[in-house]
Design an enzyme around this catalytic site. Structure first.
Site, short mmCIF file in Angstrom:
data_model
loop_
_atom_site.label_atom_id
_atom_site.label_comp_id
_atom_site.label_asym_id
_atom_site.label_seq_id
_atom_site.Cartn_x
_atom_site.Cartn_y
_atom_site.Cartn_z
N ASP A 13 5.68 -9.25 -0.24
CA ASP A 13 5.03 -10.57 -0.23
C ASP A 13 4.52 -10.90 -1.64
O ASP A 13 3.32 -11.10 -1.85
CB ASP A 13 3.86 -10.59 0.78
CG ASP A 13 2.74 -9.62 0.44
OD1 ASP A 13 3.02 -8.60 -0.25
OD2 ASP A 13 1.59 -9.86 0.84
N ASP A 18 3.49 -6.35 -5.89
CA ASP A 18 4.83 -6.35 -5.27
C ASP A 18 5.89 -6.58 -6.36
O ASP A 18 6.96 -5.97 -6.32
CB ASP A 18 4.97 -7.50 -4.27
CG ASP A 18 3.96 -7.44 -3.15
OD1 ASP A 18 4.28 -6.95 -2.06
OD2 ASP A 18 2.82 -7.90 -3.37
N ASN A 42 0.45 -12.46 0.64
CA ASN A 42 -0.39 -12.85 -0.49
C ASN A 42 -0.47 -14.37 -0.63
O ASN A 42 -1.48 -14.91 -1.09
CB ASN A 42 0.14 -12.24 -1.79
CG ASN A 42 -0.23 -10.77 -1.90
OD1 ASN A 42 -1.32 -10.37 -1.51
ND2 ASN A 42 0.69 -9.96 -2.39
N THR A 126 5.68 -3.57 1.55
CA THR A 126 4.50 -3.68 0.67
C THR A 126 3.72 -4.96 0.98
O THR A 126 2.96 -5.45 0.14
CB THR A 126 4.92 -3.66 -0.82
OG1 THR A 126 5.78 -4.77 -1.07
CG2 THR A 126 5.61 -2.38 -1.19
N PHE A 167 -5.83 -5.37 3.20
CA PHE A 167 -5.16 -6.66 3.38
C PHE A 167 -3.88 -6.59 4.22
O PHE A 167 -3.72 -7.34 5.19
CB PHE A 167 -4.85 -7.31 2.02
CG PHE A 167 -4.14 -8.62 2.17
CD1 PHE A 167 -4.84 -9.77 2.48
CD2 PHE A 167 -2.76 -8.71 2.05
CE1 PHE A 167 -4.19 -10.99 2.67
CE2 PHE A 167 -2.10 -9.91 2.24
CZ PHE A 167 -2.82 -11.05 2.54
N ASN A 168 -2.92 -5.72 3.86
CA ASN A 168 -1.61 -5.75 4.54
C ASN A 168 -1.72 -5.46 6.04
O ASN A 168 -0.92 -5.95 6.83
CB ASN A 168 -0.65 -4.73 3.92
CG ASN A 168 -0.18 -5.16 2.56
OD1 ASN A 168 -0.26 -6.33 2.20
ND2 ASN A 168 0.30 -4.20 1.77
N GLN A 229 -9.33 -9.23 -10.52
CA GLN A 229 -9.87 -7.96 -10.04
C GLN A 229 -11.28 -7.76 -10.58
O GLN A 229 -12.16 -7.25 -9.89
CB GLN A 229 -8.97 -6.80 -10.49
CG GLN A 229 -7.61 -6.77 -9.81
CD GLN A 229 -7.66 -6.29 -8.37
OE1 GLN A 229 -8.60 -5.62 -7.96
NE2 GLN A 229 -6.65 -6.63 -7.59
N HIS A 241 -1.37 -1.28 -6.39
CA HIS A 241 -1.13 -0.75 -5.03
C HIS A 241 0.35 -0.51 -4.69
O HIS A 241 0.77 0.62 -4.41
CB HIS A 241 -1.67 -1.74 -3.99
CG HIS A 241 -3.09 -2.12 -4.15
ND1 HIS A 241 -4.14 -1.29 -3.87
CD2 HIS A 241 -3.66 -3.30 -4.56
CE1 HIS A 241 -5.29 -1.90 -4.07
NE2 HIS A 241 -5.03 -3.12 -4.50
N ASP A 242 1.13 -1.59 -4.64
CA ASP A 242 2.48 -1.51 -4.05
C ASP A 242 3.43 -0.56 -4.78
O ASP A 242 4.25 0.11 -4.13
CB ASP A 242 3.09 -2.91 -3.97
CG ASP A 242 2.31 -3.80 -3.01
OD1 ASP A 242 1.64 -3.26 -2.12
OD2 ASP A 242 2.37 -5.04 -3.16
C1 BDR Z 1 -2.17 -5.12 -0.78
O1 BDR Z 1 -2.56 -6.46 -0.55
C2 BDR Z 1 -1.88 -7.33 -1.42
O2 BDR Z 1 -2.74 -8.27 -1.97
C3 BDR Z 1 -1.20 -6.48 -2.44
O3 BDR Z 1 0.04 -7.04 -2.83
C4 BDR Z 1 -1.02 -5.15 -1.75
O4 BDR Z 1 0.20 -5.10 -1.05
C5 BDR Z 1 -3.37 -4.32 -1.26
O5 BDR Z 1 -4.36 -4.34 -0.29
CA CA Z 2 1.92 -6.72 -1.37
#
Ligand code: BDR
Ligand code: CA
Length: 312
Positions: A13, A18, A42, A126, A167-168, A229, A241-242
């Site tokens: 996303d 990503d 996202n 992701t 989030f995911n 951030q 993260h991803d």
């Molecule tokens: C995840 O949430 C999204 O904002 C990022 O792309 C990542 O996949 C992190 O929590």
């Molecule tokens: Ca992501």
């Protein structure tokens, strides 16, 4: 003939992190990226699809992009513009988009690719797990064709959207619940490890020094990402993260895993979307997820750098 390259579908996303995962999986001699499937997360689906197209076009990555679900299975959609901006990939300026998504739904692409393959295939999600869950429900025979699912999502510690949830997973908890109970081997790269790979300015400078299209894009994306951030979490370096998923596929020794039972909270209370990981096996339930509990941070950045070197 069996190939040595790991075959994978990246379900994403984009999203800044990503986009780095796309960069790492694309043009990579060790991986066979069969397709990029896109989900809303996202940002809206139209935006995340556009971003996947922009990144692959800009980096000349020869891979097709498929649009998937615009909404989660049950809950109302939620987006992460507060981190990724209005477009979902604010910061870099891309050339006019000529590339288009293929005229096939992402879920159909996932099902067709798995069902027509002699070899098992890795799924690498992701973003929210909507596309993957829907593919599992639509064609359950795919379950035995999935080698494993290496996903970014969840946390056994704190969340990043609510105190409990990442989030995911919280963006589609019901989909995550289906995937976590599918019986397919799952490697969960959650916030517990992804928060350790902070993209500080020295990392941006190190990647930028490569002086190619990918390193410039990395710099442009990460400088924007880090601003948000800092504003939202107070951090000088945003967690990448991803890309942990792709780095793991390239070197499985970078993660320390704990095979345990993990249950997604689908109750619509304060912990909706939390991944409850029974790391100490207190419930004596059958393990269903390999939860990442530690990461070799130096090795991770070496892998990112090596991947960026595949571009000119
Ligand atoms: C995840 O949430 C999204 O904002 C990022 O792309 C990542 O996949 C992190 O929590
Ligand atoms: Ca992501």
């Amino acid at each position: 003939m069996k190939t040595l390259k790991k075959k994978l579908i990246l379900d994403c996303d984009p999203g800044h992190d990503d986009a780095v995962a796309i960069m790492m999986a694309g043009n990579n001699p060790e991986l066979d990226l069969l397709g990029i499937t896109v989900v809303a997360g996202n940002q809206t689906l139209a935006k995340t699809v556009n971003n996947a197209l922009k990144v692959t076009q800009h980096l000349d990555i020869d891979v097709d992009v498929y649009a998937g679900n615009a909404r989660p299975l049950v809950r109302e959609p939620m987006y992460a513009g507060f981190i990724h901006g209005e477009s979902g990939l604010d910061g870099p300026v891309f050339e006019t988009l000529n590339k288009e998504a293929r005229p096939l739904h992402a879920v159909s692409f996932i099902i067709n690719t798995l069902m027509n393959s002699d070899e098992k295939i890795i799924l690498c999600p992701t973003g929210p797990l909507t596309n993957i869950a829907m593919a599992m429900r639509l064609e359950p025979r795919i379950l035995e064709k999935i080698d494993r699912i290496v996903l970014m999502g969840g946390s056994y510690g704190f969340g990043n959207v609510t105190p409990a949830a990442e989030f995911n997973i919280v963006a589609d908890p019901e989909a995550a619940d289906i995937v976590f109970n599918s019986g397919v081997p799952i490697i969960m790269c959650g916030l517990d490890v992804t928060r350790k790979v902070s993209c500080y300015q020295n990392i941006i400078d190190r990647m930028n020094a490569l002086g190619n299209t990918a390193s410039t894009l990395f710099k442009d994306m990460m400088e924007f990402y880090n601003k948000n951030q800092k504003q939202v979490f107070g951090w000088d370096g945003g967690p990448l993260h991803d890309p942990v998923t792709i780095a793991y596929l390239l070197d499985e020794s970078i993660l320390k895993l704990n095979h345990c039972h993990c249950e997604v909270d689908t109750n619509k209370g304060p912990s909706y979307g939390r991944t409850n990981c029974d790391l100490f096996n207190m419930q004596k339930k059958k393990p269903n997820v390999h939860v990442a509990v530690d990461i070799d941070v130096d090795r991770f950045w070496d892998i990112v750098e090596k991947c960026l070197k595949h571009y000119s």
